[in-house]
Motif scaffolding. Sequence first.
Motif, PDB file in Angstrom:
ATOM      1  N   LEU A 498       0.823  -1.205   0.000  1.00  0.00           N
ATOM      2  CA  LEU A 498       0.000   0.000   0.000  1.00  0.00           C
ATOM      3  C   LEU A 498       0.863   1.264   0.000  1.00  0.00           C
ATOM      4  N   PHE A 499       2.064   1.146   0.567  1.00  0.00           N
ATOM      5  CA  PHE A 499       2.935   2.319   0.684  1.00  0.00           C
ATOM      6  C   PHE A 499       3.429   2.836  -0.664  1.00  0.00           C
ATOM      7  N   LEU A 500       3.281   2.040  -1.724  1.00  0.00           N
ATOM      8  CA  LEU A 500       3.742   2.478  -3.039  1.00  0.00           C
ATOM      9  C   LEU A 500       2.831   3.544  -3.639  1.00  0.00           C
ATOM     10  N   ASN A 501       1.649   3.708  -3.054  1.00  0.00           N
ATOM     11  CA  ASN A 501       0.731   4.764  -3.494  1.00  0.00           C
ATOM     12  C   ASN A 501       1.140   6.072  -2.814  1.00  0.00           C
ATOM     13  N   PRO A 502       1.527   7.098  -3.577  1.00  0.00           N
ATOM     14  CA  PRO A 502       1.972   8.360  -2.950  1.00  0.00           C
ATOM     15  C   PRO A 502       0.908   8.990  -2.060  1.00  0.00           C
ATOM     16  N   GLN A 503      -0.373   8.684  -2.347  1.00  0.00           N
ATOM     17  CA  GLN A 503      -1.456   9.272  -1.567  1.00  0.00           C
ATOM     18  C   GLN A 503      -1.756   8.491  -0.291  1.00  0.00           C
ATOM     19  N   PHE A 504      -1.077   7.350  -0.114  1.00  0.00           N
ATOM     20  CA  PHE A 504      -1.351   6.533   1.064  1.00  0.00           C
ATOM     21  C   PHE A 504      -0.673   7.130   2.289  1.00  0.00           C
ATOM     22  N   GLY A 505      -1.465   7.543   3.259  1.00  0.00           N
ATOM     23  CA  GLY A 505      -0.956   8.101   4.512  1.00  0.00           C
ATOM     24  C   GLY A 505      -1.847   7.658   5.649  1.00  0.00           C
ATOM     25  N   ARG A 506      -1.830   8.432   6.735  1.00  0.00           N
ATOM     26  CA  ARG A 506      -2.599   8.012   7.899  1.00  0.00           C
ATOM     27  C   ARG A 506      -4.089   7.936   7.586  1.00  0.00           C
ATOM     28  N   GLN A 507      -4.626   8.989   6.896  1.00  0.00           N
ATOM     29  CA  GLN A 507      -6.059   8.995   6.612  1.00  0.00           C
ATOM     30  C   GLN A 507      -6.435   7.854   5.675  1.00  0.00           C
ATOM     31  N   ALA A 508      -5.581   7.585   4.688  1.00  0.00           N
ATOM     32  CA  ALA A 508      -5.852   6.477   3.772  1.00  0.00           C
ATOM     33  C   ALA A 508      -5.853   5.147   4.511  1.00  0.00           C
ATOM     34  N   ALA A 509      -4.940   4.988   5.481  1.00  0.00           N
ATOM     35  CA  ALA A 509      -4.894   3.755   6.273  1.00  0.00           C
ATOM     36  C   ALA A 509      -6.154   3.601   7.119  1.00  0.00           C
ATOM     37  N   ILE A 510      -6.615   4.728   7.702  1.00  0.00           N
ATOM     38  CA  ILE A 510      -7.845   4.693   8.497  1.00  0.00           C
ATOM     39  C   ILE A 510      -9.014   4.236   7.640  1.00  0.00           C
ATOM     40  N   ASP A 511      -9.113   4.799   6.433  1.00  0.00           N
ATOM     41  CA  ASP A 511     -10.200   4.421   5.528  1.00  0.00           C
ATOM     42  C   ASP A 511     -10.070   2.974   5.058  1.00  0.00           C
ATOM     43  N   HIS A 512      -8.840   2.533   4.824  1.00  0.00           N
ATOM     44  CA  HIS A 512      -8.622   1.185   4.283  1.00  0.00           C
ATOM     45  C   HIS A 512      -8.927   0.105   5.314  1.00  0.00           C
ATOM     46  N   PHE A 513      -8.468   0.296   6.548  1.00  0.00           N
ATOM     47  CA  PHE A 513      -8.614  -0.736   7.574  1.00  0.00           C
ATOM     48  C   PHE A 513      -9.814  -0.505   8.489  1.00  0.00           C
ATOM     49  N   ARG A 538       7.157   5.842   5.558  1.00  0.00           N
ATOM     50  CA  ARG A 538       8.380   6.392   4.970  1.00  0.00           C
ATOM     51  C   ARG A 538       9.492   5.350   4.954  1.00  0.00           C
ATOM     52  N   ASP A 539       9.639   4.561   6.064  1.00  0.00           N
ATOM     53  CA  ASP A 539      10.667   3.528   6.114  1.00  0.00           C
ATOM     54  C   ASP A 539      10.403   2.446   5.072  1.00  0.00           C
ATOM     55  N   CYS A 540       9.127   2.086   4.884  1.00  0.00           N
ATOM     56  CA  CYS A 540       8.796   1.082   3.862  1.00  0.00           C
ATOM     57  C   CYS A 540       9.227   1.570   2.478  1.00  0.00           C
ATOM     58  N   ARG A 541       8.953   2.837   2.206  1.00  0.00           N
ATOM     59  CA  ARG A 541       9.309   3.395   0.898  1.00  0.00           C
ATOM     60  C   ARG A 541      10.826   3.450   0.722  1.00  0.00           C
ATOM     61  N   LEU A 542      11.531   3.818   1.781  1.00  0.00           N
ATOM     62  CA  LEU A 542      12.989   3.901   1.688  1.00  0.00           C
ATOM     63  C   LEU A 542      13.599   2.508   1.521  1.00  0.00           C
ATOM     64  N   ASP A 543      13.083   1.512   2.258  1.00  0.00           N
ATOM     65  CA  ASP A 543      13.580   0.140   2.107  1.00  0.00           C
ATOM     66  C   ASP A 543      13.346  -0.359   0.685  1.00  0.00           C
ATOM     67  N   TYR A 544      12.141  -0.070   0.164  1.00  0.00           N
ATOM     68  CA  TYR A 544      11.820  -0.501  -1.198  1.00  0.00           C
ATOM     69  C   TYR A 544      12.738   0.190  -2.201  1.00  0.00           C
ATOM     70  N   ALA A 545      13.026   1.462  -1.946  1.00  0.00           N
ATOM     71  CA  ALA A 545      13.910   2.223  -2.835  1.00  0.00           C
ATOM     72  C   ALA A 545      15.312   1.621  -2.848  1.00  0.00           C
ATOM     73  N   CYS A 546      15.785   1.164  -1.683  1.00  0.00           N
ATOM     74  CA  CYS A 546      17.110   0.538  -1.617  1.00  0.00           C
ATOM     75  C   CYS A 546      17.180  -0.665  -2.564  1.00  0.00           C
ATOM     76  N   HIS A 547      16.134  -1.473  -2.559  1.00  0.00           N
ATOM     77  CA  HIS A 547      16.117  -2.642  -3.452  1.00  0.00           C
ATOM     78  C   HIS A 547      16.105  -2.206  -4.920  1.00  0.00           C
ATOM     79  N   LEU A 548      15.296  -1.186  -5.246  1.00  0.00           N
ATOM     80  CA  LEU A 548      15.216  -0.732  -6.632  1.00  0.00           C
ATOM     81  C   LEU A 548      16.538  -0.142  -7.120  1.00  0.00           C
ATOM     82  N   LEU A 549      17.207   0.593  -6.255  1.00  0.00           N
ATOM     83  CA  LEU A 549      18.471   1.224  -6.641  1.00  0.00           C
ATOM     84  C   LEU A 549      19.495   0.182  -7.070  1.00  0.00           C
ATOM     85  N   VAL A 550      19.447  -0.986  -6.448  1.00  0.00           N
ATOM     86  CA  VAL A 550      20.416  -2.041  -6.758  1.00  0.00           C
ATOM     87  C   VAL A 550      19.903  -2.973  -7.848  1.00  0.00           C
ATOM     88  N   SER A 551      18.625  -3.368  -7.742  1.00  0.00           N
ATOM     89  CA  SER A 551      18.094  -4.361  -8.672  1.00  0.00           C
ATOM     90  C   SER A 551      17.795  -3.791 -10.052  1.00  0.00           C
TER      91      SER A 551
END
Length: 594
Positions: A498-513, A538-551
Motif C-alpha cells: 500500500l505504501f507504493l501509493n503516494p497518496q497513502f498516509g494516515r487517513q488512507a490507512a484509516i479508511d482502508h482498515f 516512509r521507512d517502507c518506501r525507503l527500504d523498497y527504494a534501496c532494493h530498486l536502486l540495486v536491482s
Amino acid sequence: MTSRIKPIIFFTLLIIALVGCTGKSKQTKSALKLPVDTVYTEQAAMNIYETQPARALAIIDSAEIVGNLSNFRAQLLRAKVFSHSTGETHQDSAMLIGQALLNHDSVEASPMLQREVLELLVNTARMQHNDEQWLHWAIALADLSRQQGNETEALRTDAEIGIVLTHLGRLYEGMEKLDHAISQLDGKNRFNEFNASIIVMKRKINVLSEQGRYAEIIPLAEHIIERLFEYKNLPSQFADGSYREPKTEKAREDYIDFYHAQAMGFLAYAYAMTDDVAKARQYTNMFEHTAYGQSFDGRKMIAPTWCQLGEYDKMFAVYNEMEQYLKGDTINDYYATMLRGHAIAADARGQLTESRNYWRRYAHLIKCLNDTLLASGAQIYAATYHAQEQQQAIQEQEEETMRFRLMAWAGGIIALLTIGVAIFFSQQRRILHKKNRVLVQQISEALELREKYEALQNQQEPVENTEQTAANGSTDLDNMSLEDLSLYLRNAIKREQLFLNPQFGRQAAIDHFHVSKERIGSAFAQGSSYSSISDFIRDCRLDYACHLLVSQPNLSVKAVAAESGFSYASTFAIDFKNKYSVTPTEYRNLKNQN
C-alpha cells in the motif's frame, strides 16, 4: 607536520598582502572605487522581481558590487527572486539558499532575520506545491512567532498550516486549525488582529473553493465586508500603532477598498457556482467598478466567474489587452499567463483544437523561461563587469612587470600548499569512501535482518486472531492488543504494498482498515518502535527504494522515488540522506562496488 605548515601559511599570506599593497597605486584604487549612490538598491530589485526576475537579479548583483548590499542580504534577495520562478530548478535553488542562510551566524543571532528566512522557505515550498516542506517550515515559523510572544503572527501562520493539512488529506484538522485562528482573531478591535482575521478568512475561503463548498463562502465573505464596514466607520478604535496599520487616511481607504473588492469577487464566484446568476452578476458588476476590479490582478481574479456566467469575450479582452501591451515580446511571464488563460477559455467554449494548441505553446514558453532565467542574469552580470575590466587593463599592464617576480614567488609557495591540500583532501575522500562502503554494507545487512525478523514475527502472530480471521473471513481489529494491531497493520501494508501509493498516509490507512485515528495512532506510537504510521510508511518506501536502486540500475533516481511512493524526488533525497547518511546515487554506486 602541523608545526611546519603553520609558518608556511603565515609567510604565504604575508607575500600576498605585500603583492596587494605594492601592486596597486593610489590612482588604481580610486579607479576601482564605485559610487554607492546608484539605482542598484534592494528596493529597486524588489519592485520588479515578480515581473522582471532576470533584471532583478542583475540589480542585486550590481548592488552587491557597489556595496549597497552585503553578501548575506544579496543571497536572501536572490532566493526571493528564484522562489517566484515557475521553474522547479530555480525554486530548488531558493530552497537550498534559504536552508543555508538559516544556519548563518547573523540569522541565528537575529529573530527578525530568522522570521524573514523562514517566510522565504514557506513561500518557496508553497510555490513548489511541496506540501510536506510547506508544512515543516510553516510550523517552524509559527513556533518562532510564539517564542517571540507574537501570538497574532503565530495564528496567521496557523491558518497557512490549516491550508496545507487540507492538501494532505487531513481536511478535518485543517479546517479546525482555520476555525480556531478565526475564533481567536475575529471580533478584536486592534488593527493587527483585525488584519490577521481578514487574511485567515480569505484563506478559509480558498480552501472552501478548492473543496467545492461554495455555499459556505457566502457568509464568510459577507462577514469580511461587515468587519471592513466597522473599521471604516470607527478607525480610531482599531488603531494600535502596528507596522501593518495604514498610516494615512488615503492608505486606509485603499486598504478597505482592496479587501472589500476581493470579498465581492468571492461572493460573485460563490453565487455563480451555486447557480444564483442574478446575485452573481450583481456582485460581478460591483467588483468591476472597483479600482482592484479594473486592475490586471482583479480581472484575473474575476475571470473564472466570467467563464461560469458565459462572458467569454471579457476573458479574451483581458489577454488581448495584455498582448497589445507586450508589443510582440512573448518571452515573459505575462505572455505565459495569457496563453494559459486563452487555453482555459477556449476549452470552456468547446474549441478543443485551439485549447490544445494554447496549452502546447504555454508548456513550451514555460520551459524557455526556465532555461533562460539564470542565463539572462549571468549575461547582465558579465556586462556590468566589462567596462570595469577595460578601465583596469591599462593600469594592470604597467603593474605587471613589478608584480611578476613577487607573484611567481608566491605562486610557487601556493602551488606547494595546493599540492599538500590536494593530497590531504584526496586522503579524506578515500577515508570517506571507505566509510561509506562499510555503511552501505551495514545498511544492506540491516535490511536483511529486518526482513528475517519480520518473517519470524509473522510466524508468531496470535493463534486466536488467525483462527478468528479464518473463521469469519475478517480480522477483529477492535479487540486486538496495540502490539498485535500494529503488527497486523504493518504486515498488511507491506504485503499489499500500500505504501507504493503516494497518496497513502494516515487517513488512507484509516479508511482502508476501518480503524479510528486514535486506535491507529496508539498502535504505532505504543505498540511498535515507530512514533507514527507516517514514519513506518516512509521507512517502507525507503527500504523498497534501496532494493530498486540495486536491482534496477538503469532506473533513474527520480524514477526510483516515484516507484517507491514518493511524490517528490527532492523529499526522497532528503529522507534517504537523513536515514542512511548517503545519497541514493552514492548508495547505488557503493553497493555495486561491494
